[in-house]
Design a protein around this motif. Structure first.
Motif, mmCIF file in Angstrom:
data_model
loop_
_atom_site.group_PDB
_atom_site.id
_atom_site.type_symbol
_atom_site.label_atom_id
_atom_site.label_comp_id
_atom_site.label_asym_id
_atom_site.label_seq_id
_atom_site.Cartn_x
_atom_site.Cartn_y
_atom_site.Cartn_z
ATOM 1 N N HIS A 273 -4.197 -13.882 9.880
ATOM 2 C CA HIS A 273 -4.511 -13.941 8.583
ATOM 3 C C HIS A 273 -4.413 -12.436 8.065
ATOM 4 O O HIS A 273 -5.826 -11.882 7.532
ATOM 5 N N PRO A 274 -3.479 -11.530 8.232
ATOM 6 C CA PRO A 274 -3.479 -10.108 7.736
ATOM 7 C C PRO A 274 -3.668 -9.879 6.343
ATOM 8 O O PRO A 274 -3.184 -10.796 5.446
ATOM 9 N N ALA A 275 -4.334 -8.792 6.170
ATOM 10 C CA ALA A 275 -4.182 -8.274 4.635
ATOM 11 C C ALA A 275 -2.862 -8.068 4.315
ATOM 12 O O ALA A 275 -1.961 -7.810 5.327
ATOM 13 N N ASP A 276 -2.630 -7.883 2.933
ATOM 14 C CA ASP A 276 -1.162 -7.635 2.432
ATOM 15 C C ASP A 276 -1.094 -6.165 2.688
ATOM 16 O O ASP A 276 -1.112 -5.517 1.538
ATOM 17 N N TRP A 277 -0.851 -5.664 3.728
ATOM 18 C CA TRP A 277 -0.394 -4.230 3.975
ATOM 19 C C TRP A 277 0.873 -3.723 3.200
ATOM 20 O O TRP A 277 1.068 -2.509 2.966
ATOM 21 N N VAL A 278 1.660 -4.865 3.299
ATOM 22 C CA VAL A 278 3.053 -4.509 2.503
ATOM 23 C C VAL A 278 2.787 -4.040 0.968
ATOM 24 O O VAL A 278 3.563 -3.091 0.874
ATOM 25 N N THR A 279 1.940 -4.702 0.466
ATOM 26 C CA THR A 279 1.753 -4.269 -1.176
ATOM 27 C C THR A 279 1.332 -2.833 -1.162
ATOM 28 O O THR A 279 1.548 -1.981 -1.917
ATOM 29 N N ARG A 280 0.387 -2.591 -0.388
ATOM 30 C CA ARG A 280 -0.423 -1.221 -0.203
ATOM 31 C C ARG A 280 0.623 -0.251 0.018
ATOM 32 O O ARG A 280 0.863 0.894 -0.583
ATOM 33 N N LEU A 281 1.542 -0.505 1.148
ATOM 34 C CA LEU A 281 2.614 0.460 1.585
ATOM 35 C C LEU A 281 3.533 0.821 0.167
ATOM 36 O O LEU A 281 4.031 1.682 0.007
ATOM 37 N N LEU A 282 4.012 -0.282 -0.435
ATOM 38 C CA LEU A 282 5.063 -0.301 -1.381
ATOM 39 C C LEU A 282 4.401 0.582 -2.668
ATOM 40 O O LEU A 282 5.362 1.301 -3.263
ATOM 41 N N LYS A 283 3.160 0.395 -3.064
ATOM 42 C CA LYS A 283 2.674 1.065 -4.157
ATOM 43 C C LYS A 283 2.719 2.549 -3.667
ATOM 44 O O LYS A 283 2.805 3.306 -4.431
ATOM 45 N N ARG A 284 2.287 2.940 -2.426
ATOM 46 C CA ARG A 284 2.306 4.255 -2.085
ATOM 47 C C ARG A 284 3.453 4.944 -2.012
ATOM 48 O O ARG A 284 3.725 6.040 -2.408
ATOM 49 N N PHE A 285 4.547 4.152 -1.358
ATOM 50 C CA PHE A 285 5.800 4.604 -1.422
ATOM 51 C C PHE A 285 6.572 5.143 -2.823
ATOM 52 O O PHE A 285 7.127 5.620 -3.252
ATOM 53 N N TRP A 286 6.144 4.087 -3.646
ATOM 54 C CA TRP A 286 6.571 4.415 -5.227
ATOM 55 C C TRP A 286 6.039 5.504 -5.551
ATOM 56 O O TRP A 286 6.536 6.438 -6.315
ATOM 57 N N GLU A 287 4.653 5.978 -5.435
ATOM 58 C CA GLU A 287 4.005 7.177 -5.960
ATOM 59 C C GLU A 287 4.598 8.252 -5.003
ATOM 60 O O GLU A 287 4.941 9.560 -5.824
#
Length: 830
Positions: A273-287
Motif C-alpha cells: 500500500h505505497p503512498a502516492d509518490w507519483v503525484t509528489r513527483l509530478l508536482k515537483r516536475f511541473w515546478e
C-alpha cells in the motif's frame, strides 16, 4: 571569429573536461584543467596511489603493485577477478554534493568498478578496449556524490580476468552546489529534442544519492538532471509484479533497499500500500519544468496471476486458460527469469527461507520455494510471457490498469505518457516468440477471422504442437501477420485511453533493434510506426562494447533511443535475515515513502576478507566506456536514427559524465523535435542532416567515430550561421570548413533560403588503411575456414557480409565495430 580559426577557451575546456581525444593519436591530460573547472571548490582529501598509506587509510586484496610506465606511475590491482584496493577519507559536510576525481591509465584492457563498498552512492565503473581504441594516456572519472557519512571509503575492483583495475591519483572535493545548466536553444515548450534519464529498477532510491527518503532522492535527482542539461525522466510505474503506485485495481508491489545513515546497516523494506509518490513527483516536475513518463515492465498483474491455469491435463481436456500454450504442448507457467522473487506477498516467508538457507538476491530458490500464485519454471527454456495478449481477460486487465493511470495522472502537465519495456521477451503485450500462442482461443479466433482452417483434432492432447507445425509450415506469413495486427490493435487501444485523457500523451515502446525477430514475436514495428501517438525507442545495451547499423528504415521507425546502462551483479554472497530484537533502528527504518512498511529485514553481502573497514557491504557498479567513448551511443543515436529523444540509465543515476552530457545537451536540445533530411549518401563517420522549420534552416553534423574529422560544407552562398550551442554568430563562406571532435554533435541555424548542397568528411588515412587491412584479413581468414571445411555458425557469415558492406561503403565506425564485435571475437577463438 571564424569557425575554421579555432575554438574559444570555454569550448576548449568544455570539450576536453572528460579526457577528449583531440586527434586520432593524441590525448589532452585533464589534470591541468581540474582546478580551473572546479574554481573555488574545496579539496577535502587526496591520494597519490603510487605511494603507500597506513592500514587505517588503505586496504588491498591480493597484491596491488605500483607500475612505472611512460604515462606515469599508478597502482594496479591483481588481474584476478574481485582483486581490489581502496582508500578511506573524511568529509566535513554530510549531504552536500561532492566530487570524486579519479585519474586512471587508458593504456590496456581494463574492467574496473568504483564504489564506496556499502551502497550505490558513489558507484560507477569503466572499461577500456577492446573495440574502444586506447588513448595511451591518463583519463578521469569525475563522479558527483552526496556522502551519507563523514567517514567515507572508495574501492577499486577488477571485474574480469586479465583486465585489472588501476588508479594514478584520487581527489575528493566538496562542492558549494550543483548550478543549473542553461540550455538557451530549448524554449521549454516541448518543441525541441528530448534528453533524459531512464531507470529500469526502482529499488535504489534509499541506497543511492546519499538519500534516506524518497523526497531527498527526488530533490537530488532533479538537481543533477538540471545541472547536467537533462530535462526528462522515465521511471517505473509498473514493475515486475504490477503497479508500484497505490492502485485500486491491482495488488501493488513497492520495495527498496535502504542504508542507514547511522551505521551503514542495509535493510530491505516492502509494502503493498505505497503512498502516492507519483503525484509528489509530478508536482515537483511541473515546478522545475521537467517531464515524466511512467515506464511499464508488464510481466504480471495480480488479477491475472489469480486466474492463471497451469494444469496441463485440464487444458488438454478443454479447460480454458489465459496462459500461453507452447509449440511443445506445455503451458507457460512462469516467466523463466529472475523476477519471481519481487512479489512482496512472498517476502515474509522468503526472509525465513533465505535466513535458513543463507541465501539472498540471486540465490538458488527456483525449485525449492513456493512462489506466489503457484508460478513455476515450466514451458520454454528461455524467457517468455505467461499470459496470452489476445485473450479478452488479459486485455481487460491491461487496459484497466492503463485507464487507472490515465485517470490518476493524465491531468498533470509534467506527465507525458507511458513507456513499455518490450526488450523483455516476457512482457504481456506480445507473444515473445513464434513458439507461443497455440491455445484453443487464439487459434480459433485466427481461423474465424482469416478463413484459414487449422486441420487439427480439437481434442487431441498434442493439438498445440500440431498447430505450431501446421501454421509455421503452411501459413507462416498469414499467422505472423495476423498476430501482429491483433497486437497492434491492443497497443492502439492503450493509446486511445491515454489520448482520451489528454491529447498530447504518448505510448512509447522500447524494443531491441532486430525487427525480424520482434515481428515473429507479434510486434511489427513497421505496422505500428505510422500510428498516431505511438512511438518506438531503439534499445541498446552498453555491456556489449559494440553497436550495429540498424538499416535504412531505422530513422523512420525509431523516434528515439534508450541507452541501457548495464550493471555488474557483483553481489558476493548476498544474505537476507530477520532484524534482531535488539536492533536499535529497525523501527525507525521500517518506514517507506513516509508510511509504515508492511515488512522489513536485514541484508548484507559477503566478499573475500580484504581489510575493508566495515561489515556492511554492497558493490554493484554500472560500468561505462572509457573517456570520450562514453558518447559513442549518443553520437550513434543521432547519426543512425536521427533520434528526437535520447534516454539513458539503468539501476541508479549516472553522475560520472557531467561535462560530456552538458556539452551534448547544448547542441542536441536546440534541435527541433522533427525528423530531418539526410544530406548526401554517406553517413559514416560523419552524418549531416537539415530541416527548414520555423523560418530557419536547421543543420546538424555528428561524428560517430573516436577521432577528429575535418569537414567541408557546401552552401549555395555565404551567410551568417548561428551555433545553437553557444549562440555564436559565424560568417560561413560557401565552402565552409570546420572540424568535428570525437563523437561530437554540432548544430546550427541558417537563413531559411540557404541551400546546403553537400559536404565532404575525410577521416585520417592511417586509420582508414588500418581498418581496411584488418577487415580484409578477417574476410580472408573466414574464407580459409570455409575452404578447410570448418563448421561455422550463420553468425560468421553475417559477420563477413557486414565487413563487405562496410568496406564497400567506406564507413570507419561500422567497420571498426564489426571487426571488434563479439562474433569476430568468437571466430578468432576458434
Amino acid at each position: 571569429m571564424r569557425e575554421s580559426e579555432g575554438v574559444s577557451r570555454r569550448d576548449f575546456v568544455r570539450g576536453i573536461s572528460a579526457g577528449v581525444l583531440t586527434s586520432a593519436l593524441t590525448l589532452v591530460d585533464t589534470a591541468a584543467i581540474a582546478a580551473d573547472e572546479l574554481g573555488d571548490e574545496q579539496l577535502v582529501a587526496s591520494f597519490d596511489c603510487s605511494k603507500d598509506y597506513p592500514p587505517e587509510k588503505y586496504f588491498a586484496l591480493r597484491e596491488a603493485r605500483v607500475a612505472e610506465t611512460p604515462i606515469g606511475r599508478y597502482r594496479e590491482a591483481d588481474a584476478t577477478p574481485q582483486s581490489r584496493f581502496g582508500y578511506r577519507f573524511a568529509v566535513e559536510n554530510v549531504g552536500r554534493p561532492h566530487l570524486a576525481v579519479v585519474r586512471y591509465p587508458d593504456d590496456k584492457r581494463r574492467f574496473m568498478s568504483v564504489t564506496d563498498g556499502t551502497c550505490y552512492d558513489l558507484s560507477t565503473g569503466v572499461f577500456t578496449g577492446p573495440g574502444l581504441p586506447l588513448s595511451g594516456g591518463m583519463l578521469e572519472i569525475r563522479q558527483v556524490f552526496w556522502p551519507r557519512w563523514k567517514d567515507c571509503s572508495i574501492v577499486f575492483t577488477t571485474l574480469a580476468g586479465g583486465e585489472p583495475a588501476a588508479v594514478a591519483t584520487l581527489a575528493i572535493y566538496e562542492l558549494t552546489d550543483l548550478p543549473l545548466q542553461p540550455v538557451p536553444g530549448d524554449p521549454g515548450d516541448g518543441s525541441r529534442r528530448e534528453l533524459g534519464i531512464q531507470y529500469e529498477d526502482p529499488c535504489g532510491s534509499a541506497a543511492s544519492e546519499g538519500a534516506a527518503t524518497f523526497d531527498e532522492w527526488l530533490a537530488r535527482m532533479i538537481a543533477y538532471a538540471r545541472h547536467s542539461g537533462q530535462k526528462s525522466l522515465a521511471y517505473p510505474i509498473i514493475w515486475y509484479h504490477g503497479p508500484v503506485f497505490p492502485s485500486q485495481r491491482e495488488p501493488a508491489h513497492y520495495l527498496d533497499i535502504a542504508v542507514s545513515p547511522k551505521d551503514r546497516t542495509q535493510y530491505v523494506r516492502w509494502t503493498s500500500h505505497p503512498a502516492d509518490w507519483v503525484t509528489r513527483l509530478l508536482k515537483r516536475f511541473w515546478e522545475e519544468k521537467l517531464e515524466f513518463r511512467g515506464t511499464v515492465t508488464l510481466m504480471r498483474l495480480g488479477s491475472l496471476m489469480e486466474r492463471m491455469n497451469t494444469d496441463l491435463k485440464s487444458i488438454q481436456a478443454g479447460a480454458e486458460t489465459i496462459n500461453n500454450m507452447l509449440f511443445n504442448d506445455e503451458v507457460q507457467a512462469g516467466t523463466n527469469d529472475w523476477t519471481r522473487e519481487y512479489n512482496v506477498g512472498n517476502f515474509s516467508k522468503l526472509v525465513e527461507y533465505r535466513e535458513k538457507t543463507g541465501t539472498g538476491i540471486g540465490g538458488k530458490t527456483d525449485d525449492q520455494f513456493p512462489w506466489a500464485y503457484g508460478e513455476k519454471k515450466a514451458g520454454l527454456d528461455r524467457w517468455g510471457p505467461i499470459f496470452n495478449p489476445l485473450h479478452p481477460v488479459v486485455q481487460a486487465a491491461v487496459l484497466g490498469i492503463v485507464q487507472e493511470i490515465a485517470d490518476r495522472y493524465g491531468s498533470f502537465a509534467a506527465f507525458k505518457g507511458l513507456s513499455f519495456h518490450m526488450m523483455f521477451p516476457s512482457a504481456i503485450l506480445w507473444f515473445g516468440s513464434l513458439k507461443a500462442g497455440y491455445d484453443d482461443y487464439t487459434v480459433g479466433l485466427f481461423a474465424k477471422e482469416t478463413g484459414i482452417a487449422v486441420p487439427v483434432d480439437e481434442k487431441a492432447p498434442d493439438r498445440f504442437s500440431q498447430r505450431y507445425a501446421f501454421l509455421t509450415a503452411k501459413h507462416r506469413e498469414e499467422w505472423i501477420a495476423w498476430r501482429c495486427r491483433k497486437v497492434r490493435d491492443l497497443v492502439c487501444a492503450i493509446r486511445d485511453i491515454l489520448v482520451r485523457a489528454r491529447g498530447d500523451l504518448r505510448v512509447t515502446l522500447n524494443i531491441y533493434p532486430n525487427l525480424v525477430l520482434r515481428r515473429e514475436a507479434g510486434l511489427d514495428a513497421t505496422l505500428l510506426s505510422g500510428e498516431h501517438a505511438i512511438e518506438f525507442d531503439c534499445h541498446w545495451d552498453t555491456r556489449g562494447r559494440a553497436l550495429e547499423d540498424e538499416g535504412a528504415n531505422a530513422a523512420r521507425i525509431f523516434r528515439g533511443a534508450y541507452i541501457f546502462n548495464n550493471w555488474v551483479e557483483n553481489w558476493g554472497k548476498n544474505k537476507w535475515f530477520a532484524c534482531a530484537p535488539t536492533d536499535p533502528q529497525a523501527r525507525e527504518m521500517a518506514v517507506i515513502l513516509g508510511q509504515p512498511a508492511d515488512g522489513i529485514c536485514r541484508m548484507n553481502s559477503e566478499y573475500e576478507k580484504d581489510g575493508f573497514w566495515w561489515d556492511s557491504q554492497l558493490r554493484i557498479p554500472q560500468v561505462f566506456p572509457s573517456g570520450i567513448h562514453y558518447m559513442e551511443h549518443y553520437a550513434h543515436a543521432v547519426a543512425e536514427l536521427d533520434a528526437c529523444r535520447i534516454m539513458r540509465g539503468g539501476l541508479y543515476l549516472d553522475k560520472a559524465h557531467t561535462a560530456l552530457i552538458q556539452q551534448f545537451a547544448l547542441a542536441y536540445r536546440a534541435l527541433p523535435a522533427e525528423k530531418f533530411q539526410t544530406v548526401g549518401e554517406k553517413t559514416d563517420p560523419v552524418t549531416m542532416r537539415t530541416k527548414v522549420h520555423e523560418g530557419r534552416c536547421y543543420l546538424y553534423l555528428v561524428n560517430r567515430d573516436y577521432f577528429s574529422v575535418p569537414v567541408e560544407i557546401q552552401i549555395d552562398v555565404s551567410c551568417r550561421v548561428i551555433d545553437l550551442a553557444t549562440s555564436e554568430v559565424i560568417e560561413a563562406p560557401a565552402q565552409w570548413s570546420l572540424t568535428l571532435r570525437p563523437y561530437e554533435l554540432r548544430s546550427f541555424a541558417l537563413p531559411a533560403e540557404a541551400k546546403v548542397r553537400g559536404f565532404t568528411a575525410v577521416p585520417p588515412d592511417e586509420i582508414v588503411i588500418r581498418l581496411k587491412n584488418e577487415g580484409e584479413q578477417l574476410l580472408e581468414r573466414i574464407s580459409k575456414a570455409h575452404a578447410a571445411g570448418k563448421a561455422l555458425s550463420p553468425q560468421i557469415d553475417q559477420l563477413a557480409a557486414g565487413i563487405r558492406r562496410a568496406l564497400e561503403r567506406g564507413g570507419t565506425a561500422a567497420l571498426r565495430r564489426i571487426i571488434s564485435s563479439d562474433a569476430a571475437k568468437k571466430f578468432h577463438e576458434l
